[in-house]
Design an enzyme around this catalytic site. Structure first.
Site, PDB file in Angstrom:
ATOM      1  N   ASP A   7       0.935  -1.034  -0.003  1.00 47.51           N
ATOM      2  CA  ASP A   7       0.005  -0.044  -0.045  1.00 47.51           C
ATOM      3  C   ASP A   7       1.045   1.120   0.176  1.00 47.51           C
ATOM      4  OD1 ASP A   7      -2.315   1.590   0.459  1.00 47.51           O
ATOM      5  OD2 ASP A   7      -1.866   1.809   2.435  1.00 47.51           O
ATOM      6  N   SER A   8       0.398   2.320  -0.180  1.00 42.09           N
ATOM      7  CA  SER A   8       1.065   3.692  -0.201  1.00 42.09           C
ATOM      8  C   SER A   8       1.726   3.860   1.246  1.00 42.09           C
ATOM      9  CB  SER A   8       0.211   4.666  -0.759  1.00 42.09           C
ATOM     10  OG  SER A   8      -0.874   4.765   0.302  1.00 42.09           O
ATOM     11  N   TYR A  39      -0.808   8.485  -2.577  1.00 41.34           N
ATOM     12  CA  TYR A  39      -0.537   8.022  -3.856  1.00 41.34           C
ATOM     13  C   TYR A  39      -1.831   8.901  -4.720  1.00 41.34           C
ATOM     14  CZ  TYR A  39       2.788   4.082  -3.939  1.00 41.34           C
ATOM     15  OH  TYR A  39       3.954   3.378  -4.003  1.00 41.34           O
ATOM     16  N   GLY A  40      -2.672   9.507  -4.027  1.00 40.72           N
ATOM     17  CA  GLY A  40      -4.088   9.607  -4.512  1.00 40.72           C
ATOM     18  C   GLY A  40      -4.111  10.897  -5.413  1.00 40.72           C
ATOM     19  N   CYS A  70      -4.237  -1.165  -2.115  1.00 37.10           N
ATOM     20  CA  CYS A  70      -4.301   0.169  -2.068  1.00 37.10           C
ATOM     21  C   CYS A  70      -5.168   0.711  -3.531  1.00 37.10           C
ATOM     22  CB  CYS A  70      -3.070   0.819  -2.562  1.00 37.10           C
ATOM     23  SG  CYS A  70      -2.976   2.453  -3.069  1.00 37.10           S
ATOM     24  N   ASN A  71      -6.300   1.255  -3.214  1.00 37.27           N
ATOM     25  CA  ASN A  71      -7.203   1.484  -4.221  1.00 37.27           C
ATOM     26  C   ASN A  71      -6.926   2.162  -5.345  1.00 37.27           C
ATOM     27  OD1 ASN A  71     -10.369   0.834  -3.438  1.00 37.27           O
ATOM     28  ND2 ASN A  71      -9.244   1.301  -1.775  1.00 37.27           N
ATOM     29  N   THR A  72      -5.717   3.181  -5.313  1.00 34.47           N
ATOM     30  CA  THR A  72      -5.082   4.240  -6.272  1.00 34.47           C
ATOM     31  C   THR A  72      -4.358   2.995  -7.080  1.00 34.47           C
ATOM     32  OG1 THR A  72      -5.389   5.910  -4.760  1.00 34.47           O
ATOM     33  CG2 THR A  72      -4.071   6.135  -6.833  1.00 34.47           C
ATOM     34  N   GLU A 149      -5.333  10.192   8.984  1.00 34.75           N
ATOM     35  CA  GLU A 149      -3.883  10.156   9.425  1.00 34.75           C
ATOM     36  C   GLU A 149      -3.959  11.137  10.414  1.00 34.75           C
ATOM     37  OE1 GLU A 149      -0.663   9.456   6.835  1.00 34.75           O
ATOM     38  OE2 GLU A 149      -2.027   7.766   5.968  1.00 34.75           O
ATOM     39  N   CYS A 180     -11.211   3.660  -0.722  1.00 34.73           N
ATOM     40  CA  CYS A 180      -9.711   4.078  -0.153  1.00 34.73           C
ATOM     41  C   CYS A 180      -9.537   3.324   1.152  1.00 34.73           C
ATOM     42  CB  CYS A 180      -9.787   5.446  -0.079  1.00 34.73           C
ATOM     43  SG  CYS A 180      -8.070   5.983   0.513  1.00 34.73           S
ATOM     44  N   THR A 181      -8.370   2.697   1.226  1.00 32.70           N
ATOM     45  CA  THR A 181      -8.300   1.840   2.531  1.00 32.70           C
ATOM     46  C   THR A 181      -8.346   2.532   3.892  1.00 32.70           C
ATOM     47  OG1 THR A 181      -5.987   1.820   1.928  1.00 32.70           O
ATOM     48  CG2 THR A 181      -7.244  -0.189   1.418  1.00 32.70           C
ATOM     49  N   HIS A 182      -8.204   4.004   3.685  1.00 34.49           N
ATOM     50  CA  HIS A 182      -8.067   4.732   4.799  1.00 34.49           C
ATOM     51  C   HIS A 182      -9.786   4.956   5.291  1.00 34.49           C
ATOM     52  CE1 HIS A 182      -4.226   6.059   3.934  1.00 34.49           C
ATOM     53  NE2 HIS A 182      -4.111   6.503   5.224  1.00 34.49           N
TER      54      HIS A 182
END
Lengths: 258, 258
Positions: A7-8, A39-40, A70-72, A149, A180-182
């Site tokens: 992931d990023s 990365y987005g 990571c979705n991006t 974050e 998005c994994t966040h």
């Protein structure tokens, strides 16, 4: 079988957590590209370059399957990774779409993600590949990552940001993919404001995709369940905040210069 | 004389703008590290590495003076750059401090910046080096950068974020250093909420530092005033949003892989 996950940064730990539930005994290598997060808002070319650098590194650890958590990176680099590498590569988008389609009753689905993910239209394409009749509403929510974050998971600020992004289309859809994994960390707050919305977190479904691949290859085996973490910057910070995402202590972690 | 200026991305354009006012005819090379932005949460080691990579690149353009137009890079890498390179290297922190000291009446100064800048305590050290009696309040405001990059310069969201960060200490100080090159774009909104606060933007004072260096070296000369831009990702995006920071069209721009 050794599983590689990247992931990023921290977000992919929500995927790792689900993978660990199904495969507590597999050997796993997790790479978080914390030097170059987020990365987005990067271009496709750059995300492909970074994804390949990380995959090349993980292959030196003899991984047999790769999860792009990571979705991006899934939206912009998955096709390229599948074309270039011989091992199975699993992304998060197919899983999220499958899950959303099984839940929607109105055939109206919302997708939220980073700018790069939304601009790629990959979620929309995957939904329409499976069902042309679905109406898809998309929205980039770039501030969500930063608020997560920052740990601002409830309160006035996140509430006004959620309404800012989702106010437009919440009455148009019955199902919302957290692309998005966040974003799963905002699930509680989004649900509080929009209690009728079905929120889809692709992480669990992704772990099931991985299970399918391992079963097809008769590859699941007991390697003691060790997870080795690599990051490209900020070991201490990853260790501290990572446990919030993973619900587990992060022990074996190493800094890698990419 | 050719001037090199770098920043993690767009923010340094607020410094370039001031430099252009004083030196409309100098040749300038601007580097925005858009692939690896933001710098504000990276470690010192990584920021030094990135700063050196950029400086090495700018030296291939035969710059004679370097302006570090980024508070985070100034806080964490300026000393190292000064030690390693032969040309004069100018940061933004000394300029901001000088400006704040000339304005405060209560001898209570606030400093806001990225996590990395605030944790480095460089502003506080520089203030106390010049005047031990000043009381300094510091606060990291990581969301400001992202809100500016989103263009949310007014409205409910930015208002609640400003109050979240500055609510604690606005009545304690009469002067606030905007210790990140993104923050001047929030000046109007901060001033609206805290009309009595003196807001210090180090950009203008930094341009005066540069003037001093050029004068000492008798180095100002007419090279036609061309500005050449380099970015490490997203040429089109930099061109579009950059003009908002610079108030000038960005024409000659090139992608550099670092």
């Amino acid at each position: 079988m050794s599983i590689g996950i990247f992931d990023s940064g921290l977000g992919g730990l929500t995927v790792l957590k689900e993978v660990r539930k199904i495969f507590p005994n597999e050997e796993i290598f997790y790479f978080g590209d914390t030097a170059r997060v987020p990365y987005g808002e990067k271009t496709k070319e750059l995300i492909i370059r970074y994804s390949k650098e990380i995959t090349d590194f993980l292959l030196t650890k003899n991984i047999n399957v790769l999860v792009v958590a990571c979705n991006t990176a899934t939206a912009l680099a998955l096709e390229e990774l599948k074309a270039v590498y011989d091992i199975p590569v699993i992304g998060v988008i197919e899983a999220g779409v499958r899950s959303a389609l099984s839940v929607t009753k109105t055939n109206e689905i919302g997708v939220i993600g980073t700018k790069a993910t939304i601009n790629s239209e990959k979620y929309k394409q995957e939904i329409h590949r499976r069902n042309k009749d679905i109406v898809v509403y998309q929205k980039a929510c770039p501030l969500f990552v930063h608020v997560v974050e920052e740990g601002l998971l409830d309160g006035e600020i996140i509430e006004s940001i959620i309404k800012h992004y989702l106010g437009d289309f919440d009455d148009k859809v019955d199902t919302l993919i957290l692309g998005c994994t966040h974003y799963p960390l905002l699930k509680k707050e989004i649900q509080k404001i929009y209690p009728d919305l079905n929120l889809i977190d692709p992480a669990m479904e992704t772990a099931l995709d991985l299970k399918k691949v391992l079963t097809e290859n008769n590859a699941a085996e007991n390697k003691g369940g060790h997870v080795k973490f690599y990051v490209s910057d900020g070991v201490q910070n990853f260790r501290n905040i990572g446990s919030m995402f993973l619900d587990e202590e992060i022990e074996d972690i190493e800094l890698i210069k990419l």
